[in-house]
Design a protein around this motif. Structure first.
Motif, PDB file in Angstrom:
ATOM      1  N   LEU A   1       0.834  -1.205   0.000  1.00  9.51           N
ATOM      2  CA  LEU A   1       0.000   0.000   0.000  1.00  9.51           C
ATOM      3  C   LEU A   1       0.867   1.253   0.000  1.00  9.51           C
ATOM      4  N   SER A   2       0.579   2.128  -0.939  1.00  3.86           N
ATOM      5  CA  SER A   2       1.314   3.397  -1.053  1.00  3.86           C
ATOM      6  C   SER A   2       1.112   4.260   0.192  1.00  3.86           C
ATOM      7  N   SER A   3       2.195   4.843   0.659  1.00  2.86           N
ATOM      8  CA  SER A   3       2.158   5.893   1.686  1.00  2.86           C
ATOM      9  C   SER A   3       3.388   6.763   1.454  1.00  2.86           C
ATOM     10  N   THR A   4       3.299   7.598   0.433  1.00  2.00           N
ATOM     11  CA  THR A   4       4.458   8.280  -0.143  1.00  2.00           C
ATOM     12  C   THR A   4       5.277   9.108   0.841  1.00  2.00           C
ATOM     13  N   PRO A   5       4.666   9.870   1.771  1.00  2.00           N
ATOM     14  CA  PRO A   5       5.493  10.676   2.674  1.00  2.00           C
ATOM     15  C   PRO A   5       6.498   9.878   3.503  1.00  2.00           C
ATOM     16  N   LEU A   6       6.215   8.603   3.744  1.00  2.00           N
ATOM     17  CA  LEU A   6       7.162   7.772   4.487  1.00  2.00           C
ATOM     18  C   LEU A   6       8.483   7.617   3.747  1.00  2.00           C
ATOM     19  N   TYR A   7       8.491   7.910   2.447  1.00  2.00           N
ATOM     20  CA  TYR A   7       9.693   7.759   1.637  1.00  2.00           C
ATOM     21  C   TYR A   7      10.394   9.095   1.374  1.00  2.00           C
ATOM     22  N   LYS A   8       9.876  10.152   1.971  1.00  2.00           N
ATOM     23  CA  LYS A   8      10.527  11.450   1.821  1.00  2.00           C
ATOM     24  C   LYS A   8      11.725  11.544   2.762  1.00  2.00           C
ATOM     25  N   GLU A   9      12.825  12.067   2.245  1.00  2.00           N
ATOM     26  CA  GLU A   9      14.015  12.223   3.066  1.00  2.00           C
ATOM     27  C   GLU A   9      13.758  13.179   4.220  1.00  2.00           C
TER      28      GLU A   9
ATOM     29  N   GLU B   1      14.261  21.768   0.142  1.00  2.00           N
ATOM     30  CA  GLU B   1      15.059  22.966   0.424  1.00  2.00           C
ATOM     31  C   GLU B   1      14.438  23.855   1.497  1.00  2.00           C
ATOM     32  N   THR B   2      13.260  23.486   2.017  1.00  7.58           N
ATOM     33  CA  THR B   2      12.601  24.320   3.037  1.00  7.58           C
ATOM     34  C   THR B   2      12.667  23.701   4.427  1.00  7.58           C
TER      35      THR B   2
ATOM     36  N   ALA C   1      18.331  17.901   2.404  1.00  9.54           N
ATOM     37  CA  ALA C   1      17.286  16.878   2.529  1.00  9.54           C
ATOM     38  C   ALA C   1      17.060  16.095   1.244  1.00  9.54           C
ATOM     39  N   GLY C   2      18.121  15.802   0.526  1.00  5.81           N
ATOM     40  CA  GLY C   2      18.004  14.823  -0.537  1.00  5.81           C
ATOM     41  C   GLY C   2      17.512  15.355  -1.864  1.00  5.81           C
TER      42      GLY C   2
ATOM     43  N   ASN D   1       6.934  15.647  -4.496  1.00  7.26           N
ATOM     44  CA  ASN D   1       8.265  15.213  -4.888  1.00  7.26           C
ATOM     45  C   ASN D   1       8.191  13.836  -5.542  1.00  7.26           C
ATOM     46  N   GLU D   2       8.455  13.788  -6.835  1.00  9.50           N
ATOM     47  CA  GLU D   2       8.358  12.533  -7.570  1.00  9.50           C
ATOM     48  C   GLU D   2       9.388  11.503  -7.097  1.00  9.50           C
ATOM     49  N   TYR D   3      10.477  11.976  -6.508  1.00 10.12           N
ATOM     50  CA  TYR D   3      11.513  11.062  -6.035  1.00 10.12           C
ATOM     51  C   TYR D   3      10.949  10.093  -4.991  1.00 10.12           C
ATOM     52  N   ALA D   4      10.089  10.607  -4.102  1.00  9.30           N
ATOM     53  CA  ALA D   4       9.489   9.741  -3.084  1.00  9.30           C
ATOM     54  C   ALA D   4       8.572   8.703  -3.717  1.00  9.30           C
ATOM     55  N   TYR D   5       7.850   9.072  -4.769  1.00  6.86           N
ATOM     56  CA  TYR D   5       7.007   8.112  -5.484  1.00  6.86           C
ATOM     57  C   TYR D   5       7.862   7.005  -6.100  1.00  6.86           C
ATOM     58  N   MET D   6       9.013   7.390  -6.616  1.00  2.20           N
ATOM     59  CA  MET D   6       9.924   6.404  -7.189  1.00  2.20           C
ATOM     60  C   MET D   6      10.449   5.452  -6.113  1.00  2.20           C
ATOM     61  N   LYS D   7      10.807   5.994  -4.943  1.00  2.00           N
ATOM     62  CA  LYS D   7      11.385   5.172  -3.877  1.00  2.00           C
ATOM     63  C   LYS D   7      10.397   4.128  -3.365  1.00  2.00           C
ATOM     64  N   GLU D   8       9.106   4.469  -3.330  1.00  2.00           N
ATOM     65  CA  GLU D   8       8.172   3.454  -2.838  1.00  2.00           C
ATOM     66  C   GLU D   8       7.924   2.370  -3.879  1.00  2.00           C
ATOM     67  N   ILE D   9       8.054   2.698  -5.165  1.00  2.00           N
ATOM     68  CA  ILE D   9       8.021   1.642  -6.188  1.00  2.00           C
ATOM     69  C   ILE D   9       9.203   0.695  -5.979  1.00  2.00           C
ATOM     70  N   GLU D  10      10.350   1.268  -5.726  1.00  2.00           N
ATOM     71  CA  GLU D  10      11.550   0.470  -5.453  1.00  2.00           C
ATOM     72  C   GLU D  10      11.320  -0.433  -4.242  1.00  2.00           C
ATOM     73  N   ASP D  11      10.669   0.085  -3.207  1.00  2.84           N
ATOM     74  CA  ASP D  11      10.385  -0.690  -2.001  1.00  2.84           C
ATOM     75  C   ASP D  11       9.417  -1.839  -2.301  1.00  2.84           C
ATOM     76  N   PHE D  12       8.478  -1.597  -3.206  1.00  2.55           N
ATOM     77  CA  PHE D  12       7.549  -2.659  -3.629  1.00  2.55           C
ATOM     78  C   PHE D  12       8.310  -3.808  -4.272  1.00  2.55           C
ATOM     79  N   PHE D  13       9.223  -3.492  -5.177  1.00  4.66           N
ATOM     80  CA  PHE D  13      10.000  -4.544  -5.827  1.00  4.66           C
ATOM     81  C   PHE D  13      10.891  -5.277  -4.816  1.00  4.66           C
ATOM     82  N   GLU D  14      11.417  -4.542  -3.843  1.00  2.56           N
ATOM     83  CA  GLU D  14      12.220  -5.187  -2.809  1.00  2.56           C
ATOM     84  C   GLU D  14      11.353  -6.067  -1.904  1.00  2.56           C
ATOM     85  N   ALA D  15      10.091  -5.663  -1.699  1.00  4.13           N
ATOM     86  CA  ALA D  15       9.172  -6.479  -0.906  1.00  4.13           C
ATOM     87  C   ALA D  15       8.885  -7.805  -1.611  1.00  4.13           C
ATOM     88  N   ILE D  16       8.801  -7.773  -2.932  1.00  7.25           N
ATOM     89  CA  ILE D  16       8.609  -9.014  -3.691  1.00  7.25           C
ATOM     90  C   ILE D  16       9.781  -9.961  -3.449  1.00  7.25           C
ATOM     91  N   ASN D  17      10.967  -9.387  -3.200  1.00  8.21           N
ATOM     92  CA  ASN D  17      12.164 -10.196  -2.938  1.00  8.21           C
ATOM     93  C   ASN D  17      12.378 -10.464  -1.452  1.00  8.21           C
TER      94      ASN D  17
END
Length: 325
Positions: free
Chosen positions: A113-121, A251-252, A268-269, A282-298
């Motif tokens: 389940l997506s929860s994007t802010p958890l992936y923000k630096e 940057e804030t 802050a990344g 921040n699209e970077y956080a959206y990308m990181k949770e996709i990465e976490d999904f693939f790692e969860a499959i593994n």
């Protein structure tokens, strides 16, 4: 890996773009029963598209469920019945949660389940600072944006955030409360005051002010609204040894040096912004949770789960019903 993205609106397209930009060796197909969305996604991303999962000629390995939230439960069930790993955008309602959780476990499939802010630096840094401080604190947090500005390209009446069951304030709470509970501690009590401040044809309050008490003694004030004509995400955290300020983007993020009295920026990344969305997205956080999904499959344990979300949705229900928990 073969991936189907179900729902080719703004979130489906966002996931496709991130998958194609940051990940290799993927075959991506789109699923949507709207002819215009199918044509747009096929033309823009050069992918094959189908009206339904049953029409896909070769079974995918996993699915990204990116439709409006009210349709997620049955789509997730269908995906699990077809032995697919599932990545779901936020649901806002807990329909079929127990059934789908049980099915995923029985079939050995990842239900993510997506929860994007958890992936923000920024969230990671704030969490580390607060735990290093080791004392209860207080915070003030305001998140809001005028509802017609969320997706100005969509008909508001057909956009799920105008529906009482999946309304915009509820979505903001579902986005923010998971990281708030993770950083500040388990939510113990909430008390909400709500109002309707716009002339929009909405059958739910468009502004909600919430007092939150955490089990460790931290207290907070959270304001969410779909009224503010300036998109805002503004946070202040303080106790006698700590002051942190954040304006929603890397940057804030600032911290007060208690010894020197200087307010210092905290690096802050990485930040990736998609045109048309608020600067705080921040699209970077959206990308990181996709990465976490693939790692969860593994085999890696993801940061969030349907089980945790069920508790968050219970709190949101209590906020909307006006009760103190």
């Amino acid at each position: 890996m073969k991936i189907c993205v179900i729902g080719l609106g703004s979130m489906g397209k966002r996931r496709i773009k991130l998958l194609k930009t940051f990940f290799n060796n993927l075959t991506i197909i789109g699923i949507d029963n709207d002819v215009e969305r199918v044509k747009s996604a096929a033309d823009e991303y050069a992918i094959n598209c189908y009206p339904a999962l049953s029409d896909v000629p070769q079974k995918p390995d996993c699915a990204f469920v990116c439709t409006s939230p009210q349709f997620h439960a049955s789509i997730i069930r269908e995906c699990l019945e077809n032995n697919l790993h599932v990545f779901s955008e936020i649901n806002l309602i807990d329909d079929l949660y127990d059934e789908n959780i049980r099915s995923a476990k029985q079939k050995g499939k990842v239900l993510f389940l997506s929860s994007t802010p958890l992936y923000k630096e920024e969230m990671r840094i704030i969490d580390n600072r607060i735990k290093r401080n080791g004392k209860p604190c207080a915070y003030q947090y305001h998140v809001g944006q005028y509802l017609p500005d969320w997706h100005p390209w969509d008909n508001l009446e057909k956009f799920f955030v105008s529906n009482k069951k999946t309304n915009g304030c509820r979505e903001l709470l579902a986005i923010e409360l998971p990281w708030i509970g993770n950083v500040f501690g388990r939510i113990k009590n909430v008390h909400a005051v709500k109002a309707k401040l716009t002339n929009l044809k909405l059958d739910f309050p468009d502004t909600c002010l919430i007092q939150i008490e955490h089990s460790n003694g931290t207290i907070g004030s959270l304001a969410v609204d779909v009224v503010s004509r300036q998109a805002v995400r503004k946070l202040e955290i303080f106790n006698e040894d700590l002051y942190i300020r954040w304006g929603g983007t890397p940057e804030t993020l600032y911290e007060k040096d208690i010894v020197s009295g200087e307010l210092k920026q905290i690096p802050a990344g990485e930040y990736i912004h998609e045109k048309g969305y608020s600067e705080s997205i921040n699209e970077y956080a959206y990308m990181k949770e996709i990465e976490d999904f693939f790692e969860a499959i593994n085999g890696k344990k993801p940061l969030y789960s349907f089980e945790k979300d069920k508790e968050i949705l219970k709190i949101i229900d209590e906020i909307e019903n006006g009760a103190v928990i």
